[in-house]
Design an enzyme around this catalytic site. Structure first.
Site, PDB file in Angstrom:
ATOM      1  N   GLY A 182     -12.156 -78.727 -49.411  1.00  0.00           N
ATOM      2  CA  GLY A 182     -13.020 -79.512 -48.855  1.00  0.00           C
ATOM      3  C   GLY A 182     -13.167 -80.909 -49.216  1.00  0.00           C
ATOM      4  O   GLY A 182     -13.598 -81.980 -48.704  1.00  0.00           O
ATOM      5  N   GLU A 208      -6.733 -74.013 -50.956  1.00  0.00           N
ATOM      6  CA  GLU A 208      -7.440 -72.911 -50.142  1.00  0.00           C
ATOM      7  C   GLU A 208      -6.576 -71.658 -50.174  1.00  0.00           C
ATOM      8  O   GLU A 208      -6.797 -70.582 -50.147  1.00  0.00           O
ATOM      9  CB  GLU A 208      -7.861 -73.379 -48.951  1.00  0.00           C
ATOM     10  CG  GLU A 208      -8.887 -74.360 -48.702  1.00  0.00           C
ATOM     11  CD  GLU A 208      -8.290 -75.860 -48.992  1.00  0.00           C
ATOM     12  OE1 GLU A 208      -7.491 -75.859 -49.486  1.00  0.00           O
ATOM     13  OE2 GLU A 208      -9.339 -76.531 -48.376  1.00  0.00           O
ATOM     14  N   ALA A 235     -15.470 -76.679 -50.578  1.00  0.00           N
ATOM     15  CA  ALA A 235     -16.569 -75.721 -49.931  1.00  0.00           C
ATOM     16  C   ALA A 235     -17.057 -75.113 -50.940  1.00  0.00           C
ATOM     17  O   ALA A 235     -16.267 -74.530 -52.067  1.00  0.00           O
ATOM     18  CB  ALA A 235     -16.137 -75.137 -48.675  1.00  0.00           C
ATOM     19  N   GLU A 289     -10.541 -82.879 -48.212  1.00  0.00           N
ATOM     20  CA  GLU A 289     -10.565 -83.205 -46.891  1.00  0.00           C
ATOM     21  C   GLU A 289     -11.776 -84.286 -46.530  1.00  0.00           C
ATOM     22  O   GLU A 289     -11.632 -85.239 -45.731  1.00  0.00           O
ATOM     23  CB  GLU A 289     -10.718 -82.003 -46.112  1.00  0.00           C
ATOM     24  CG  GLU A 289      -9.799 -80.942 -46.224  1.00  0.00           C
ATOM     25  CD  GLU A 289      -9.895 -79.606 -45.601  1.00  0.00           C
ATOM     26  OE1 GLU A 289     -11.123 -78.880 -46.208  1.00  0.00           O
ATOM     27  OE2 GLU A 289      -9.590 -79.317 -44.686  1.00  0.00           O
TER      28      GLU A 289
HETATM   29  N1  T1G Z   1     -17.658 -73.080 -54.799  1.00  0.00           N
HETATM   30  C1  T1G Z   1     -18.577 -72.372 -55.622  1.00  0.00           C
HETATM   31  N2  T1G Z   1     -18.619 -72.259 -57.038  1.00  0.00           N
HETATM   32  C2  T1G Z   1     -17.437 -72.878 -57.568  1.00  0.00           C
HETATM   33  C3  T1G Z   1     -16.423 -73.329 -56.863  1.00  0.00           C
HETATM   34  C4  T1G Z   1     -16.467 -73.483 -55.335  1.00  0.00           C
HETATM   35  N3  T1G Z   1     -15.407 -74.188 -54.645  1.00  0.00           N
HETATM   36  N4  T1G Z   1     -15.351 -73.868 -57.766  1.00  0.00           N
HETATM   37  C5  T1G Z   1     -16.087 -73.501 -59.029  1.00  0.00           C
HETATM   38  N5  T1G Z   1     -17.170 -72.751 -58.809  1.00  0.00           N
HETATM   39  C6  T1G Z   1     -17.758 -72.402 -59.861  1.00  0.00           C
HETATM   40  C7  T1G Z   1     -17.211 -71.250 -60.799  1.00  0.00           C
HETATM   41  O1  T1G Z   1     -17.477 -70.098 -60.010  1.00  0.00           O
HETATM   42  C8  T1G Z   1     -17.985 -71.231 -62.005  1.00  0.00           C
HETATM   43  O2  T1G Z   1     -19.158 -70.753 -61.991  1.00  0.00           O
HETATM   44  C9  T1G Z   1     -18.120 -72.850 -62.197  1.00  0.00           C
HETATM   45  O3  T1G Z   1     -18.186 -73.307 -60.900  1.00  0.00           O
HETATM   46  C10 T1G Z   1     -17.088 -73.579 -63.057  1.00  0.00           C
HETATM   47  O4  T1G Z   1     -15.773 -73.196 -62.501  1.00  0.00           O
HETATM   48  C11 T1G Z   1     -13.179 -76.039 -45.944  1.00  0.00           C
HETATM   49  C12 T1G Z   1     -12.588 -73.772 -47.054  1.00  0.00           C
HETATM   50  C13 T1G Z   1     -12.892 -76.994 -59.840  1.00  0.00           C
HETATM   51  C14 T1G Z   1     -10.907 -76.788 -61.065  1.00  0.00           C
HETATM   52  O5  T1G Z   1     -10.654 -73.578 -54.433  1.00  0.00           O
HETATM   53  O6  T1G Z   1     -10.531 -74.523 -58.835  1.00  0.00           O
HETATM   54  O7  T1G Z   1     -12.681 -75.841 -49.686  1.00  0.00           O
HETATM   55  O8  T1G Z   1     -18.768 -69.040 -63.631  1.00  0.00           O
HETATM   56  O9  T1G Z   1     -15.075 -71.942 -64.442  1.00  0.00           O
HETATM   57  O10 T1G Z   1     -12.209 -74.029 -65.278  1.00  0.00           O
HETATM   58  O11 T1G Z   1     -10.881 -76.318 -46.370  1.00  0.00           O
HETATM   59  O12 T1G Z   1     -13.475 -74.343 -60.463  1.00  0.00           O
HETATM   60  O13 T1G Z   1     -20.063 -71.104 -64.073  1.00  0.00           O
HETATM   61  O14 T1G Z   1     -21.065 -69.515 -62.754  1.00  0.00           O
HETATM   62  O15 T1G Z   1     -13.392 -72.818 -62.608  1.00  0.00           O
HETATM   63  O16 T1G Z   1     -13.379 -76.324 -65.182  1.00  0.00           O
HETATM   64  C15 T1G Z   1     -11.413 -74.842 -52.294  1.00  0.00           C
HETATM   65  C16 T1G Z   1     -12.081 -73.855 -56.748  1.00  0.00           C
HETATM   66  C17 T1G Z   1     -12.662 -74.027 -51.795  1.00  0.00           C
HETATM   67  C18 T1G Z   1     -11.395 -74.905 -56.200  1.00  0.00           C
HETATM   68  C19 T1G Z   1     -13.110 -76.281 -62.198  1.00  0.00           C
HETATM   69  N6  T1G Z   1     -11.591 -75.321 -53.840  1.00  0.00           N
HETATM   70  N7  T1G Z   1     -12.447 -74.256 -58.128  1.00  0.00           N
HETATM   71  O17 T1G Z   1     -12.271 -75.373 -63.368  1.00  0.00           O
HETATM   72  O18 T1G Z   1     -14.361 -74.361 -64.123  1.00  0.00           O
HETATM   73  S1  T1G Z   1     -12.501 -73.631 -50.215  1.00  0.00           S
HETATM   74  C20 T1G Z   1     -11.202 -74.535 -54.723  1.00  0.00           C
HETATM   75  C21 T1G Z   1     -11.593 -74.425 -59.067  1.00  0.00           C
HETATM   76  C22 T1G Z   1     -12.322 -74.864 -49.265  1.00  0.00           C
HETATM   77  C23 T1G Z   1     -12.426 -76.078 -47.194  1.00  0.00           C
HETATM   78  C24 T1G Z   1     -11.871 -74.871 -47.735  1.00  0.00           C
HETATM   79  C25 T1G Z   1     -12.103 -74.612 -60.367  1.00  0.00           C
HETATM   80  C26 T1G Z   1     -12.155 -76.222 -60.766  1.00  0.00           C
HETATM   81  P1  T1G Z   1     -19.671 -69.955 -63.157  1.00  0.00           P
HETATM   82  P2  T1G Z   1     -14.422 -73.010 -63.638  1.00  0.00           P
HETATM   83  P3  T1G Z   1     -13.166 -75.045 -64.497  1.00  0.00           P
END
Ligand code: T1G
Length: 676
Positions: A102, A125, A63, A105
């Protein structure tokens, strides 16, 4: 604005493509586009199957976390996923990169899933203080069983495509470079297969033993966190015979509870804070970096060896220099021992140990550093010694080499002034054990060049460190905030608190250990003047008696052979002795007073650090304390925690004990609550 989602027709297969850099986060526009794509496929009789894939580096990575806390725009992700799953034409998820949260999912809502071998899928999450809120806790156990569902949701680590295949979470591994074509071919293969496999229609087999064992095995890891237990409860609900709809309702309720809580706010804050810390406000993101092919490390002690391991493990050769052969051999021996210990635990292959050791060049020849692109001095904390070393480095190192000191509090500008190249001088403050602790304070001297900083920040990411830029001041960010904490902790001892009470308050707060446990671990003799006849405080008295901490089975605590601590009657005597000599009356001290005097004072110091421009932002200070000292992530770091405590309450607590409150803290307490 054009939609990040497009559809492409491949004869009888409709491919829905997301192009939403950087990670195809499932923001509102993406969800709306997915919904429209599924509707398009349903309305077109010529379409027999659907593939969902993503452009760029990864399948949906979750998400859109930036949308959290804002009014949700329809359709919600669960609605989109239910629409996919209830479609009467097969939908295939084509996975590459990291299908997370997400994203995972959405894939589980599809009827089939294919992935390239390098892909990972997961539900992280819980690391945001949440749980998979779009059916993940219900579909994973129904497909892959309770045990794996617990691991994936309550710990949050991704699994490989192969592991997912073995667990039935994906149906086929496809070509690394032919994902779309293979996914389309697979879609045609299964186009007429019926009934369509729907995870929500499967049943998860209850496994109470697995749940109990999982809770027991992770009790320490989950201490203080709310989200892991919520994940466990949802997975349990999926496998206790309740309907999918009831499981989803329970998941939604648990999700909202977490979303509204302070722990998730803290952990989401840290997610962005860690990424923000990597940015240097006045150094352009496209600054050309210096090429670091070989690193030199001066000093093969605990720090020098640990520092070297970071580079060796990242495949960067290291030349390590010592003055004496015996010290050099001891240092390289410790490096090998550390690697072999990792190999013994299965974390490394034996050949990787040899590869790392093969890239280590131990030498007594200081001139060997001439071929290095970055040299890190890691000798003991004495300014004269450091000045002598940097003067020598200036004479022998090649132009453009970066000269770094691992000093933990000395003045980088003073060290830089010993060279003709102050712009190449920087601090790289690693935290012990340097090959384990993730924090790296990058200390920016007055003249440190922008490309030097940018190079070191990029290198930090390469060696898997979390780097934070600090300005030159005594103790930089972390250790500077440690000082008022230690001063007050020592005073509290004199006034009537015990080491175990003060440490207990910190451990209950969520710290891995309290100030005196930390002192015993690091060594009570660190920084001691070594004169046993000069006894000016409790620490001197302990050190004079050889109570140097865990390494001597005695410090602020007594230790058994397994280093289990017990309160020390001798220490109580020493404290009482000091108290009576100072004509102080022992009094009852509340836990609340200990928090105010040891934690609020840290926040106050953090505010002063910001006022003096020694940290770029308050969130950087949070990152320092999370990764350098084990501050509980569910409290978001000292500055975030102070806001959740209420800045007026923090200011009042400081004033109650007569502390001079930082102007910015006072101002923030009376205005928008923002510490800049
Ligand atoms: N939403 C918004 N921005 C995100 C994002 C996300 N989910 N994931 C990464 N970014 C942005 C991050 O802030 C950075 O921005 C850029 O992307 C590159 O990220 C309903 C509620 C995918 C493994 O927890 O683990 O889904 O600094 O530097 O090292 O059940 O990003 O460039 O402006 O980390 O290559 C669940 C979180 C969400 C995954 C890539 N998903 N992201 O790593 O790049 S909650 C997560 C990561 C959810 C549902 C629930 C990592 C990555 P900027 P980065 P990276």
């Amino acid at each position: 604005m054009s939609s990040p989602i497009r559809t492409e027709r491949h004869d009888d297969v409709l491919v829905i493509v997301s192009d939403n850099p950087p990670v195809n986060a499932l923001g509102a526009a993406v969800r709306q586009g997915l919904e429209a794509g599924i509707r398009e496929a349903a309305a077109d009789d010529g379409i027999k199957a659907v593939v969902i894939r993503c452009d760029g580096r990864t399948f949906f990575a979750g998400a859109d976390i930036t949308e959290f806390g804002k009014p949700m725009q329809e359709p919600g992700l669960p609605t989109v996923i239910d629409m996919i799953e209830s479609a009467d034409k097969p939908v295939v998820a084509a996975i590459h990169g990291t299908a997370l949260g997400g994203g995972c999912e959405v894939a589980l809502g599809c009827h089939y899933r294919v992935a390239v071998p390098s892909a990972k899928i997961g539900t992280p999450e819980v690391k945001l203080g949440l749980l998979p809120g779009a059916g993940g806790t219900q579909r994973i156990p129904r497909i892959a069983g309770v045990a794996l569902a617990l691991e994936m949701t309550a710990k949050g680590d991704p699994i490989s495509a192969k592991q997912a295949l073995d667990a039935g979470l994906i149906d086929k591994l496809v070509g690394e470079v032919s994902l779309e074509a293979d996914a389309i071919a697979y879609a045609r293969e299964i186009a007429s297969a019926r009934p369509l496999p729907r995870a929500s229609e499967k049943t998860a087999t209850a496994d109470p033993d697995a749940v109990a064992a999982f809770r027991k095995a992770n009790a320490k890891r989950f201490r203080g966190f709310e989200a892991p237990e919520a994940n466990i409860k949802c997975v349990e609900a999926a496998s206790n015979g309740s309907t999918f709809a009831d499981g989803i309702a329970n998941e939604r309720a648990e999700f909202m509870k977490l979303m509204m809580g302070t722990q998730s706010a803290a952990q989401r804050h840290l997610f962005f804070a860690e990424r923000q810390a990597a940015k240097i406000d006045d150094v352009p993101a496209d600054t050309v970096l210096r090429d670091i092919k070989r690193v030199g490390v001066i000093g093969a002690g605990t720090m020098g060896g640990g520092i070297s391991m970071n580079f060796l493990s990242a495949g960067i050769p290291v030349t390590i220099v010592e003055m004496q052969q015996e010290a050099l051999d001891r240092g390289t021996g410790v490096v090998r021992k550390n690697y072999e210990a990792s190999a013994a635990k299965g974390r490394l292959k034996p050949e990787q140990v040899e590869q790392a050791m093969g890239a280590l060049n131990p030498t007594l020849d200081f001139a060997a550093l001439a071929e290095c692109d970055l040299i890190i001095e890691a000798v003991y904390e004495n300014m004269d010694v450091k000045k002598e070393i940097f003067t020598k480095l200036d004479a022998i190192c090649k132009p453009g080499a970066i000269l770094a000191s691992n000093t933990s509090y000395l003045n980088i500008d003073e060290i830089a002034a010993c060279t003709k190249r102050p712009e190449d001088v920087v601090g790289m403050h690693f935290f012990s054990p340097a090959n384990v602790m993730k924090l790296l304070e990058v200390v920016r001297g007055e003249k440190t060049a922008g490309d030097v900083l940018a190079t070191v920040m990029a290198l930090a990411k390469k060696i898997r460190k979390v780097a934070v830029v600090a300005g030159v001041c005594h103790g930089f960010i972390g250790n500077r905030m440690l000082m008022p904490r230690q001063v007050e902790a020592n005073k509290l001892l004199m006034e009537g608190a015990t080491p175990e009470q003060i440490d207990r308050v910190h451990v209950e707060f969520g710290m891995p250990m309290g100030p005196f446990q930390m002192s015993d671990l690091a060594g009570v003799d660190i920084g001691w003047h070594r004169d046993p006849t000069r006894i000016e405080n409790i620490r001197d008295a302990l050190a004079a008696e050889g109570r140097w901490g865990q390494k001597k089975q005695a410090g602020f605590y007594d230790y058994d052979e397994k280093r289990n601590p017990t309160p020390s009657p001798r220490v109580a005597e020493i404290i009482e002795d000091f108290r009576s000599k100072s004509n102080m009356k022992k009094r009852e001290i509340s836990d609340e007073e200990i928090v105010e005097r040891t934690l609020y004072t840290m926040v106050n110091e953090g505010a002063l650090i910001l006022e003096e421009g020694k940290a770029q932002r308050a969130s950087d200070i949070d990152v320092v304390w999370i990764y350098g000292y084990g501050w509980p992530v569910y409290r978001g770091g000292p500055m975030f925690w102070a806001k959740s405590e209420g800045l007026p309450k923090v200011v009042a607590g400081l004033e109650k004990h007569g502390f001079p409150v930082a102007a910015s803290l006072k101002e923030a307490a009376t205005s928008d609550g923002k510490l800049k």
